[in-house]
Design a protein around this motif. Structure first.
Motif, short mmCIF file in Angstrom:
data_model
loop_
_atom_site.label_atom_id
_atom_site.label_comp_id
_atom_site.label_asym_id
_atom_site.label_seq_id
_atom_site.Cartn_x
_atom_site.Cartn_y
_atom_site.Cartn_z
N ALA A 171 8.08 10.66 -0.30
CA ALA A 171 9.02 10.84 0.81
C ALA A 171 8.47 10.23 2.09
O ALA A 171 9.19 9.56 2.84
CB ALA A 171 9.31 12.33 1.01
N ALA A 172 7.19 10.43 2.34
CA ALA A 172 6.57 9.87 3.55
C ALA A 172 6.55 8.35 3.49
O ALA A 172 6.80 7.67 4.50
CB ALA A 172 5.17 10.43 3.72
N MET A 173 6.25 7.79 2.33
CA MET A 173 6.17 6.34 2.20
C MET A 173 7.55 5.69 2.30
O MET A 173 7.66 4.56 2.78
CB MET A 173 5.50 5.95 0.88
N LEU A 174 8.61 6.40 1.92
CA LEU A 174 9.96 5.87 2.10
C LEU A 174 10.25 5.70 3.59
O LEU A 174 10.78 4.68 4.02
CB LEU A 174 11.00 6.79 1.46
N THR A 175 9.86 6.68 4.38
CA THR A 175 10.04 6.60 5.84
C THR A 175 9.24 5.43 6.41
O THR A 175 9.73 4.67 7.25
CB THR A 175 9.61 7.92 6.50
N THR A 220 0.84 -1.20 0.00
CA THR A 220 0.00 0.00 0.00
C THR A 220 0.87 1.25 0.00
O THR A 220 0.58 2.22 -0.71
CB THR A 220 -0.94 0.00 1.22
N ALA A 221 1.96 1.23 0.76
CA ALA A 221 2.88 2.38 0.78
C ALA A 221 3.49 2.60 -0.59
O ALA A 221 3.64 3.75 -1.03
CB ALA A 221 3.97 2.16 1.84
N LEU A 222 3.83 1.52 -1.29
CA LEU A 222 4.36 1.67 -2.64
C LEU A 222 3.33 2.28 -3.58
O LEU A 222 3.66 3.11 -4.43
CB LEU A 222 4.83 0.32 -3.18
N ALA A 223 2.08 1.86 -3.43
CA ALA A 223 1.02 2.42 -4.27
C ALA A 223 0.81 3.90 -3.96
O ALA A 223 0.65 4.72 -4.87
CB ALA A 223 -0.28 1.64 -4.07
N LEU A 224 0.83 4.26 -2.68
CA LEU A 224 0.64 5.67 -2.30
C LEU A 224 1.81 6.55 -2.72
O LEU A 224 1.64 7.75 -2.94
CB LEU A 224 0.45 5.77 -0.79
N ASP A 232 13.60 8.20 -6.97
CA ASP A 232 12.26 8.52 -6.49
C ASP A 232 11.26 7.42 -6.80
O ASP A 232 10.19 7.38 -6.24
CB ASP A 232 11.76 9.83 -7.12
N VAL A 233 11.61 6.52 -7.72
CA VAL A 233 10.70 5.46 -8.11
C VAL A 233 10.85 4.29 -7.16
O VAL A 233 11.94 3.75 -7.02
CB VAL A 233 10.99 5.00 -9.56
N PRO A 234 9.78 3.91 -6.45
CA PRO A 234 9.89 2.79 -5.52
C PRO A 234 9.99 1.47 -6.28
O PRO A 234 9.52 1.36 -7.41
CB PRO A 234 8.58 2.86 -4.73
N PRO A 235 10.63 0.46 -5.69
CA PRO A 235 10.72 -0.84 -6.35
C PRO A 235 9.36 -1.51 -6.43
O PRO A 235 8.44 -1.15 -5.69
CB PRO A 235 11.67 -1.63 -5.44
#
Length: 135
Positions: free
Chosen positions: A64-68, A51-55, A102-105
């Motif tokens: 930035a928030a989802m990386l944390t 879900t964090a990756l989707a957000l 910036d692109v999440p895996p």
């Protein structure tokens, strides 16, 4: 100032609403720690990671928030002796403080049992003059 669009992409609003409903149901049935197993905790953590990756693609501030959050979930996995996730931030903590993309895996996909008729199901087509019973 509204930084997000007012209309979501196809299926996004419906899936987000279903996710919120399921999260509430999970909270209601798992309100005590005694109701959790290691497999259930791992599944729930993976769901939050995905879900964090989707957000993260919703807005640059969200990324930035989802990386944390991803880093915190990696630490939770370590504290609970859960296997590391393929898309967790655990391997990035000790890196030479290099700039991260910036692109999440992409999230790890596990084969799940198929439920329902699938997203492409459009119903049965019954020719005019015939009834559902075939007569």
């Amino acid at each position: 100032m509204n930084v997000l669009p007012t209309t979501a992409g196809p299926g996004v609003a419906e899936q987000a609403e279903a996710l919120a409903d399921m999260a509430c149901e999970l909270h209601d049935v798992a309100i005590t720690s005694a109701s959790w197993s290691a497999a259930a905790v791992e599944d729930a953590v993976e769901a939050v990671e995905t879900t964090a990756l989707a957000l993260a693609v919703a807005h640059p501030d969200a990324a930035a928030a989802m990386l944390t959050i991803g880093q915190q979930l990696a630490q939770l996995r370590a504290r609970l002796a859960l296997p590391p996730s393929e898309h967790s931030a655990a391997g990035r903590e000790g890196a030479d403080h290099e700039e991260q993309p910036d692109v999440p895996p992409m999230p790890r996909r596990r084969p799940r049992q198929r439920r329902g008729l699938g997203p492409g199901y459009q119903g049965l087509r019954i020719p005019s003059g015939r009834t559902a019973s075939g007569r």
